[in-house]
Design an enzyme around this catalytic site. Structure first.
Site, PDB file in Angstrom:
ATOM      1  N   ASN A  97       0.739  -1.616   0.071  1.00  0.00           N
ATOM      2  CA  ASN A  97       0.164  -0.067  -0.039  1.00  0.00           C
ATOM      3  C   ASN A  97       0.967   1.238   0.069  1.00  0.00           C
ATOM      4  O   ASN A  97       1.715   1.810   1.313  1.00  0.00           O
ATOM      5  CB  ASN A  97      -0.674  -0.109   1.530  1.00  0.00           C
ATOM      6  CG  ASN A  97      -2.173   1.220   1.716  1.00  0.00           C
ATOM      7  OD1 ASN A  97      -1.576   1.798   0.439  1.00  0.00           O
ATOM      8  ND2 ASN A  97      -1.975   1.421   2.202  1.00  0.00           N
ATOM      9  N   GLU A 122      -5.691  -4.843   9.873  1.00  0.00           N
ATOM     10  CA  GLU A 122      -5.003  -3.840  10.883  1.00  0.00           C
ATOM     11  C   GLU A 122      -5.084  -3.727  11.987  1.00  0.00           C
ATOM     12  O   GLU A 122      -6.228  -1.944  11.568  1.00  0.00           O
ATOM     13  CB  GLU A 122      -5.008  -2.683   9.609  1.00  0.00           C
ATOM     14  CG  GLU A 122      -4.720  -3.540   7.975  1.00  0.00           C
ATOM     15  CD  GLU A 122      -4.136  -2.472   7.335  1.00  0.00           C
ATOM     16  OE1 GLU A 122      -2.827  -2.759   7.058  1.00  0.00           O
ATOM     17  OE2 GLU A 122      -4.682  -1.414   6.498  1.00  0.00           O
ATOM     18  N   HIS A 163      -9.416   0.601   4.434  1.00  0.00           N
ATOM     19  CA  HIS A 163      -8.569   1.615   5.023  1.00  0.00           C
ATOM     20  C   HIS A 163      -8.873   2.143   6.038  1.00  0.00           C
ATOM     21  O   HIS A 163      -9.468   3.273   6.047  1.00  0.00           O
ATOM     22  CB  HIS A 163      -7.220   1.722   4.056  1.00  0.00           C
ATOM     23  CG  HIS A 163      -6.265   1.894   4.619  1.00  0.00           C
ATOM     24  ND1 HIS A 163      -5.657   2.296   5.710  1.00  0.00           N
ATOM     25  CD2 HIS A 163      -4.880   0.536   4.736  1.00  0.00           C
ATOM     26  CE1 HIS A 163      -4.266   2.713   6.194  1.00  0.00           C
ATOM     27  NE2 HIS A 163      -3.997   1.788   5.760  1.00  0.00           N
ATOM     28  N   GLY A 208       1.582   2.652  10.921  1.00  0.00           N
ATOM     29  CA  GLY A 208       2.757   3.576  10.497  1.00  0.00           C
ATOM     30  C   GLY A 208       2.995   3.724  11.661  1.00  0.00           C
ATOM     31  O   GLY A 208       4.129   5.044  11.960  1.00  0.00           O
ATOM     32  N   GLU A 217      -7.379   4.842   7.179  1.00  0.00           N
ATOM     33  CA  GLU A 217      -7.131   5.987   6.832  1.00  0.00           C
ATOM     34  C   GLU A 217      -8.489   6.965   6.377  1.00  0.00           C
ATOM     35  O   GLU A 217      -8.491   7.813   6.479  1.00  0.00           O
ATOM     36  CB  GLU A 217      -5.780   6.454   6.304  1.00  0.00           C
ATOM     37  CG  GLU A 217      -4.900   6.159   7.071  1.00  0.00           C
ATOM     38  CD  GLU A 217      -2.859   5.608   6.158  1.00  0.00           C
ATOM     39  OE1 GLU A 217      -3.499   5.495   4.966  1.00  0.00           O
ATOM     40  OE2 GLU A 217      -2.150   5.508   7.093  1.00  0.00           O
ATOM     41  N   LYS A 236       0.098   3.973  -0.351  1.00  0.00           N
ATOM     42  CA  LYS A 236      -0.632   5.063  -0.171  1.00  0.00           C
ATOM     43  C   LYS A 236      -0.541   6.426  -1.022  1.00  0.00           C
ATOM     44  O   LYS A 236       0.095   6.387  -2.000  1.00  0.00           O
ATOM     45  CB  LYS A 236       0.001   5.250   1.660  1.00  0.00           C
ATOM     46  CG  LYS A 236      -0.286   4.146   2.202  1.00  0.00           C
ATOM     47  CD  LYS A 236      -0.373   5.302   4.059  1.00  0.00           C
ATOM     48  CE  LYS A 236      -0.141   2.923   4.730  1.00  0.00           C
ATOM     49  NZ  LYS A 236      -0.223   3.877   5.616  1.00  0.00           N
ATOM     50  N   SER A 250       2.489  -2.062  10.526  1.00  0.00           N
ATOM     51  CA  SER A 250       4.519  -1.975  10.772  1.00  0.00           C
ATOM     52  C   SER A 250       4.976  -3.401  10.984  1.00  0.00           C
ATOM     53  O   SER A 250       6.172  -3.863  11.268  1.00  0.00           O
ATOM     54  CB  SER A 250       4.611  -1.710  12.361  1.00  0.00           C
ATOM     55  OG  SER A 250       3.668  -0.460  12.178  1.00  0.00           O
TER      56      SER A 250
HETATM   57  C1  PEP Z   1      -0.957   0.344   6.148  1.00  0.00           C
HETATM   58  O1  PEP Z   1      -1.357   1.527   5.624  1.00  0.00           O
HETATM   59  O2  PEP Z   1      -2.179  -0.739   6.031  1.00  0.00           O
HETATM   60  C2  PEP Z   1      -0.099  -0.348   6.440  1.00  0.00           C
HETATM   61  C3  PEP Z   1       0.248  -1.520   7.566  1.00  0.00           C
HETATM   62  O3  PEP Z   1       1.385   0.749   6.951  1.00  0.00           O
HETATM   63  P1  PEP Z   1       2.481   0.263   7.670  1.00  0.00           P
HETATM   64  O4  PEP Z   1       2.923  -1.011   6.836  1.00  0.00           O
HETATM   65  O5  PEP Z   1       3.311   1.652   7.682  1.00  0.00           O
HETATM   66  O6  PEP Z   1       1.773   0.166   9.208  1.00  0.00           O
END
Ligand code: PEP
Length: 254
Positions: A9, A170, A98, A176, A100, A11, A216
């Site tokens: 992803n 997630e 997601h 993040g 976000e 983003k 992460s």
């Molecule tokens: C994500 O945004 O879907 C995600 C898992 O980000 P990160 O791996 O940076 O935590």
């Protein structure tokens, strides 16, 4: 069959030049070593979908996905991108729900459901994201919270439609932040989601459902996470922006 999937992803990162470079680096490696049993999906910003899709054409088991899709079919929705448009670019995957987008763009379970229906109607596989905020985990309400998200959106799909989605768990507090969920917590949630789907739709659906973990993931923790019995891969944010890290993560899955 539960497919092994590593989805990137990106983003809202990278310009056109940087996107092509990152793809080039990933493909250079995959030309040498490419585990044919792992689906690799690059979910890139809309403007670069076509270019990256063309770069990946003909490379075994690498696909390009979108990061969103409109809940509307077509018409006066300025700035929106429809599932038909994605289909016309031969895009096969799209992230929906997601955290976000849920938080910053106030996307509801109903809206996410509509998006999934639009995608499935165009044979595009939704990568449906769910996950709890830290406050819910602290209250030990995380499983109920996530299963409720799934109930409100995924469970309004027909059985035939559910067979065409991927679910990514997630935890919001892990995205993040560099804080990865404990292995037993990841397995606990993935087991709970699979069991919930089995009770609702039967084992023919649950045993074929690909369940990804996101939050992460990095080259150091990926293998332990992917080795968990109910984890079928990962949705990777930050680490997918560095070619070597992404490749190392891809290599961590058997
Ligand atoms: C994500 O945004 O879907 C995600 C898992 O980000 P990160 O791996 O940076 O935590």
């Amino acid at each position: 069959m539960r497919n092994k999937i590593i989805a990137a992803n990106w983003k809202m990162n990278k310009d056109e030049y940087e996107s092509k470079n990152l793809t080039y680096e990933i493909l250079k490696y995959l030309n040498k070593t490419n585990n044919p049993s792992v689906y690799k999906i690059l979910c890139v910003p809309f403007p670069f979908l076509n270019k990256i899709h063309n770069m990946c054409a003909g490379v075994n088991m690498i696909f390009v996905g979108a990061q969103n899709c409109s809940a509307f079919e077509n018409g006066a929705y300025t700035g929106e991108v429809s599932s038909a448009m994605l289909k016309s670019l031969s895009i096969l995957y799209a992230i929906v729900g997601h955290s976000e987008r849920r938080i910053m763009f106030k996307e509801s379970d109903d809206l996410i459901l509509e998006k999934m229906k639009r995608l499935i109607s165009k044979q595009i596989i939704p990568i449906y994201c769910c996950g709890e905020p830290f406050s819910e985990r602290k209250k030990k309400n995380h499983i109920r919270y996530v299963l409720n998200q799934i109930e409100q959106s995924v469970c309004n799909l027909k059985k035939e439609e559910i067979k065409k989605i991927v679910i990514a768990y997630e935890p919001i507090w892990s995205i993040g932040t560099g804080i990865t969920a404990e292995l037993e917590d990841v397995q606990e949630m993935h087991f709970a989601i699979r069991k919930f789907i089995r009770l609702k739709y039967g084992s023919s659906v649950s045993k074929n459902l690909s369940l990804l973990y996101g939050g992460s993931v990095n080259p150091l923790n990926a293998k332990q996470i992917f080795d968990l019995p109910d984890v079928d891969g990962g949705l990777i944010g930050g680490a997918s922006l560095k070619s070597q890290d992404f490749i190392d993560i891809v290599n961590s899955i058997n």
